[in-house]
Design a protein around this motif. Structure first.
Motif, PDB file in Angstrom:
ATOM      1  N   ASP A 119      26.483 -24.592 -17.841  1.00 40.76           N
ATOM      2  CA  ASP A 119      27.568 -25.289 -17.156  1.00 40.76           C
ATOM      3  C   ASP A 119      28.934 -24.910 -17.722  1.00 40.76           C
ATOM      4  OD1 ASP A 119      25.676 -26.539 -15.563  1.00 40.76           O
ATOM      5  OD2 ASP A 119      25.731 -28.430 -16.679  1.00 40.76           O
ATOM      6  N   GLN A 123      31.815 -22.907 -15.661  1.00 46.16           N
ATOM      7  CA  GLN A 123      33.162 -23.486 -15.554  1.00 46.16           C
ATOM      8  C   GLN A 123      34.228 -22.497 -16.034  1.00 46.16           C
ATOM      9  OE1 GLN A 123      33.903 -26.354 -13.986  1.00 46.16           O
ATOM     10  NE2 GLN A 123      36.034 -25.782 -14.245  1.00 46.16           N
ATOM     11  N   GLU A 127      37.323 -21.103 -13.782  1.00 51.01           N
ATOM     12  CA  GLU A 127      38.719 -21.239 -14.194  1.00 51.01           C
ATOM     13  C   GLU A 127      39.424 -19.889 -14.249  1.00 51.01           C
ATOM     14  OE1 GLU A 127      39.722 -23.996 -17.346  1.00 51.01           O
ATOM     15  OE2 GLU A 127      37.937 -25.180 -16.859  1.00 51.01           O
TER      16      GLU A 127
END
Length: 177
Positions: A119, A123, A127
């Motif tokens: 995760d 992420q 980003e």
């Protein structure tokens, strides 16, 4: 000079050892020894190696993005900012010995692509895509730049040099992309 807390020493030791040997090849005992902390102290701060891996990646994410933004924000034009982003790869290659992306390196060691570590990796990549979207304000061009960035980072790790990054920067300077 300020002495670091046991938690900070563990994270620093994990950063060094994960970088040198990889996540799977680095055991808790090696981290404890490198950090010079008691085993109980380690487990006071990190219940599992996975928790430490998550903390390591989050710290890496923050430091990495801070360096990228710092370099990019010094430039005035969008083109200069794009080139600065790719220049950041060269700086990191020089600093870290062509180790590539810490997130993809750890991803390659995961038995399956799920869980807390995955995760954080996911992420980070989202980003980075958002970073390029904000930079160029064009979703198609942002995606292309993101893919070029990832390819340049990976290829520089494979070939242990920044030639492909420099070639990409030349193409960007000449508006060939």
């Amino acid at each position: 000079m300020k002495e670091h807390s046991p938690k900070e020493r563990v994270l620093k030791a994990a950063t060094l050892l994960f970088h040198q040997h990889g996540y799977n090849s680095t055991g808790i005992n090696a981290i404890i020894e490198e950090a010079k902390v008691a085993k109980a102290s380690f487990y006071d701060h990190y219940k599992t190696k996975e928790d430490l891996g998550v903390e390591y990646l989050k710290a890496r994410h923050n430091d990495w993005f801070m360096g990228l933004r710092e370099l990019v924000e010094k430039k005035r034009t969008v083109k200069e900012r794009i080139i600065a982003a790719f220049t950041y790869i060269i700086e990191m290659n020089d600093k870290e010995g062509f180790r590539g992306c810490a997130f993809l390196n750890m991803l390659s060691e995961l038995p399956e692509h799920k869980g807390k570590i995955y995760d954080v990796i996911h992420q980070h990549k989202l980003e980075l895509q958002e970073f390029f979207k904000a930079l160029v304000n064009d979703n198609g061009r942002a995606f292309m730049l993101y893919m070029l960035f990832e390819a340049a980072l990976t290829e520089s790790q494979v070939y242990q040099n920044s030639d492909c990054v420099n070639k990409t920067i030349e193409l960007l300077k000449n508006d060939l992309l």
